[in-house]
Design a protein around this motif. Structure first.
Motif, mmCIF file in Angstrom:
data_model
loop_
_atom_site.group_PDB
_atom_site.id
_atom_site.type_symbol
_atom_site.label_atom_id
_atom_site.label_comp_id
_atom_site.label_asym_id
_atom_site.label_seq_id
_atom_site.Cartn_x
_atom_site.Cartn_y
_atom_site.Cartn_z
ATOM 1 N N LEU A 1 4.773 -2.496 6.872
ATOM 2 C CA LEU A 1 5.560 -2.122 8.049
ATOM 3 C C LEU A 1 4.687 -1.376 9.056
ATOM 4 C CD1 LEU A 1 8.373 -1.873 9.446
ATOM 5 C CD2 LEU A 1 8.610 0.316 8.242
ATOM 6 N N LEU A 2 3.875 -0.431 8.549
ATOM 7 C CA LEU A 2 2.991 0.325 9.437
ATOM 8 C C LEU A 2 1.952 -0.580 10.088
ATOM 9 C CD1 LEU A 2 2.413 3.537 7.267
ATOM 10 C CD2 LEU A 2 4.063 3.204 9.129
ATOM 11 N N ALA A 3 1.412 -1.509 9.304
ATOM 12 C CA ALA A 3 0.405 -2.430 9.838
ATOM 13 C C ALA A 3 1.017 -3.376 10.864
ATOM 14 C CB ALA A 3 -0.232 -3.221 8.699
ATOM 15 N N ASP A 4 2.203 -3.877 10.587
ATOM 16 C CA ASP A 4 2.862 -4.801 11.513
ATOM 17 C C ASP A 4 3.155 -4.145 12.853
ATOM 18 O OD1 ASP A 4 2.827 -6.808 9.641
ATOM 19 O OD2 ASP A 4 4.942 -6.595 9.047
ATOM 20 N N ASN A 5 3.239 -2.812 12.845
ATOM 21 C CA ASN A 5 3.547 -2.100 14.081
ATOM 22 C C ASN A 5 2.347 -1.353 14.660
ATOM 23 O OD1 ASN A 5 6.663 -2.204 14.685
ATOM 24 N ND2 ASN A 5 6.430 -2.149 12.474
ATOM 25 N N GLY A 6 1.155 -1.719 14.190
ATOM 26 C CA GLY A 6 -0.075 -1.252 14.801
ATOM 27 C C GLY A 6 -0.527 0.151 14.458
ATOM 28 N N LEU A 7 0.116 0.800 13.478
ATOM 29 C CA LEU A 7 -0.291 2.160 13.140
ATOM 30 C C LEU A 7 -1.516 2.191 12.239
ATOM 31 C CD1 LEU A 7 3.113 4.008 12.587
ATOM 32 C CD2 LEU A 7 1.566 4.155 14.541
ATOM 33 N N ILE A 8 -1.709 1.166 11.424
ATOM 34 C CA ILE A 8 -2.870 1.067 10.544
ATOM 35 C C ILE A 8 -3.339 -0.391 10.525
ATOM 36 C CG2 ILE A 8 -2.144 2.970 9.046
ATOM 37 C CD1 ILE A 8 -1.239 0.826 6.994
ATOM 38 N N THR A 9 -4.501 -0.599 9.956
ATOM 39 C CA THR A 9 -4.988 -1.954 9.710
ATOM 40 C C THR A 9 -5.268 -2.087 8.221
ATOM 41 O OG1 THR A 9 -6.033 -2.087 11.890
ATOM 42 C CG2 THR A 9 -6.764 -3.674 10.228
ATOM 43 N N LEU A 10 -4.713 -3.115 7.590
ATOM 44 C CA LEU A 10 -4.948 -3.363 6.169
ATOM 45 C C LEU A 10 -6.088 -4.349 5.975
ATOM 46 C CD1 LEU A 10 -1.252 -3.721 4.897
ATOM 47 C CD2 LEU A 10 -2.821 -1.839 4.408
ATOM 48 N N LYS A 11 -6.760 -4.253 4.837
ATOM 49 C CA LYS A 11 -7.817 -5.194 4.501
ATOM 50 C C LYS A 11 -7.251 -6.599 4.385
ATOM 51 C CE LYS A 11 -10.342 -1.750 1.739
ATOM 52 N NZ LYS A 11 -10.753 -1.385 0.355
ATOM 53 N N ASP A 12 -8.062 -7.591 4.671
ATOM 54 C CA ASP A 12 -7.637 -8.978 4.500
ATOM 55 C C ASP A 12 -7.221 -9.216 3.059
ATOM 56 O OD1 ASP A 12 -8.166 -9.540 7.124
ATOM 57 O OD2 ASP A 12 -10.144 -10.424 6.749
ATOM 58 N N GLY A 13 -6.098 -9.889 2.877
ATOM 59 C CA GLY A 13 -5.643 -10.213 1.530
ATOM 60 C C GLY A 13 -4.742 -9.179 0.905
ATOM 61 N N ALA A 14 -4.569 -8.014 1.547
ATOM 62 C CA ALA A 14 -3.662 -7.002 0.996
ATOM 63 C C ALA A 14 -2.244 -7.546 1.055
ATOM 64 C CB ALA A 14 -3.776 -5.701 1.778
ATOM 65 N N GLY A 15 -1.571 -7.569 -0.095
ATOM 66 C CA GLY A 15 -0.246 -8.169 -0.162
ATOM 67 C C GLY A 15 0.850 -7.155 -0.389
ATOM 68 N N THR A 16 1.898 -7.598 -1.123
ATOM 69 C CA THR A 16 3.059 -6.734 -1.335
ATOM 70 C C THR A 16 2.738 -5.527 -2.209
ATOM 71 O OG1 THR A 16 3.753 -8.092 -3.225
ATOM 72 C CG2 THR A 16 4.690 -8.638 -1.064
ATOM 73 N N ASP A 17 1.629 -5.598 -2.944
ATOM 74 C CA ASP A 17 1.238 -4.469 -3.797
ATOM 75 C C ASP A 17 0.125 -3.638 -3.160
ATOM 76 O OD1 ASP A 17 -0.719 -6.383 -4.019
ATOM 77 O OD2 ASP A 17 -0.910 -6.242 -6.204
ATOM 78 N N ALA A 18 -0.009 -3.698 -1.843
ATOM 79 C CA ALA A 18 -1.037 -2.928 -1.139
ATOM 80 C C ALA A 18 -0.866 -1.438 -1.422
ATOM 81 C CB ALA A 18 -0.955 -3.190 0.364
ATOM 82 N N LYS A 19 -2.001 -0.734 -1.484
ATOM 83 C CA LYS A 19 -1.985 0.710 -1.705
ATOM 84 C C LYS A 19 -2.867 1.383 -0.661
ATOM 85 C CE LYS A 19 -5.067 -0.281 -5.610
ATOM 86 N NZ LYS A 19 -4.893 -1.746 -5.477
ATOM 87 N N LEU A 20 -2.914 2.709 -0.711
ATOM 88 C CA LEU A 20 -3.638 3.429 0.336
ATOM 89 C C LEU A 20 -5.096 3.005 0.420
ATOM 90 C CD1 LEU A 20 -2.237 7.085 0.078
ATOM 91 C CD2 LEU A 20 -1.481 5.201 1.547
ATOM 92 N N SER A 21 -5.693 2.651 -0.714
ATOM 93 C CA SER A 21 -7.099 2.233 -0.702
ATOM 94 C C SER A 21 -7.297 0.890 0.007
ATOM 95 C CB SER A 21 -7.632 2.144 -2.138
ATOM 96 O OG SER A 21 -6.886 1.218 -2.895
ATOM 97 N N ASP A 22 -6.209 0.173 0.284
ATOM 98 C CA ASP A 22 -6.308 -1.098 1.002
ATOM 99 C C ASP A 22 -6.228 -0.918 2.515
ATOM 100 O OD1 ASP A 22 -6.469 -2.924 -1.222
ATOM 101 O OD2 ASP A 22 -4.374 -2.459 -1.651
ATOM 102 N N ILE A 23 -6.126 0.328 2.964
ATOM 103 C CA ILE A 23 -6.120 0.582 4.405
ATOM 104 C C ILE A 23 -7.556 0.483 4.920
ATOM 105 C CG2 ILE A 23 -5.651 2.258 6.228
ATOM 106 C CD1 ILE A 23 -3.442 3.414 4.474
#
Length: 286
Positions: free
Chosen positions: A161-183
């Motif tokens: 949700l945060l990534a979709d709204n431009g607050l953060i960028t997630l690593k490529d491939g981060a899925g539904t189980d993304a965690k803080l280390s995937d930011i």
């Protein structure tokens, strides 16, 4: 009169102990499939574990308005956490539960060697970002703190949700189980991981928090109007569903309840009661 049974913290602890003791019996082996569903006594009450809002409220509407005509006796047992409903269903202390989405159930089954399966989708609770300190998502700046749920699936959902709204960028491939280390890029934001149920109370201590829909409603927040941003319902994989221990899908009582939960009457109740904060879903859960 509402006859739902709500577990207090002390009662939940007692139930957890009882569940642990029951797990020692061979009849409660999590790997053992229960094939008695179709042969279940249709005259007995169907006991369903549910989160208080909106799950238990929706079930209570069914119990008070639809169940008798369908020949179903329904008992609603309220739980205030995300663990005991599945454990109680696995051990046979309740017949079914209604509180979770598929990514959470898949993770729970994997970690606990349980065999809970979805039956029918009922509704979606859009996850939202809330704040008592800013009025617009554009006002969230570097150096501020955002709280997110600390369980695997809801944290991943929150980060998306945060990534979709431009607050953060997630690593490529981060899925539904993304965690803080995937930011990949936190854009200067700080994060606090908290149990999902405590997030509304944390709003005074952080700059913003991503809160599950049911907990937002319980805290008198209106997701459709109070959130800074809200998940889109279309194509969302997080529909909440009725679930049972594998083997009990054909229990005639479960089938009756599944049909009622997807009825036009329940859809209208959801629309009229929650006004977009909870969205009706329907069809066989997958």
């Amino acid at each position: 009169m509402r006859k739902n049974i709500k577990l207090t913290a002390a009662a939940a602890a007692t139930a957890a102990l009882a569940l642990g003791l029951t797990a020692c019996g061979t009849a409660s082996d999590p790997g053992a499939k229960n094939d008695a569903g179709a042969a279940a006594d249709a005259s007995k009450a169907l006991v369903v574990a549910a989160s208080p809002t909106p799950h238990a409220d929706i079930l209570t509407f069914v119990k008070d308005n639809l169940a008798a005509e369908a020949g179903l006796t329904l008992e609603v047992k309220e739980f205030t956490d995300y663990v005991l409903p599945n454990t109680a269903t696995q051990q046979g202390q309740v017949d079914a539960n209604y509180f979770q989405h598929k990514p959470y159930l898949d993770d729970f089954n994997k970690k606990n060697k349980t065999t809970i399966v979805p039956v029918v989708d009922v509704h979606l609770e859009p996850l939202g970002l809330y704040s008592k300190k800013v009025k617009d998502i554009k006002d969230i700046k570097a150096g501020q703190t955002v709280a997110v749920p600390n369980d695997t699936t809801n944290e991943g959902r929150a980060l998306k949700l945060l990534a979709d709204n431009g607050l953060i960028t997630l690593k490529d491939g981060a899925g539904t189980d993304a965690k803080l280390s995937d930011i990949e890029d936190a854009k200067g934001l700080k994060f606090k991981e908290l149990e999902a149920a405590t997030l509304p109370r944390a709003l005074n201590d952080v700059d913003a928090a991503v809160i599950n829909g049911n907990y937002a409603i319980e805290a008198d927040l209106e997701p459709a109007s109070d959130s800074l941003v809200l998940e889109k319902a279309e194509g969302n994989p997080y529909a909440n569903f009725l679930a049972v221990k594998d083997g009990n899908q054909d229990d005639p009582r479960v089938q009756k309840l599944a049909k009622l939960l997807n009825s036009p009457e329940v859809k209208k109740y959801i629309e009229d009661t929650y006004k977009g904060s909870v969205v009706a879903a329907s069809g066989a859960a997958k």
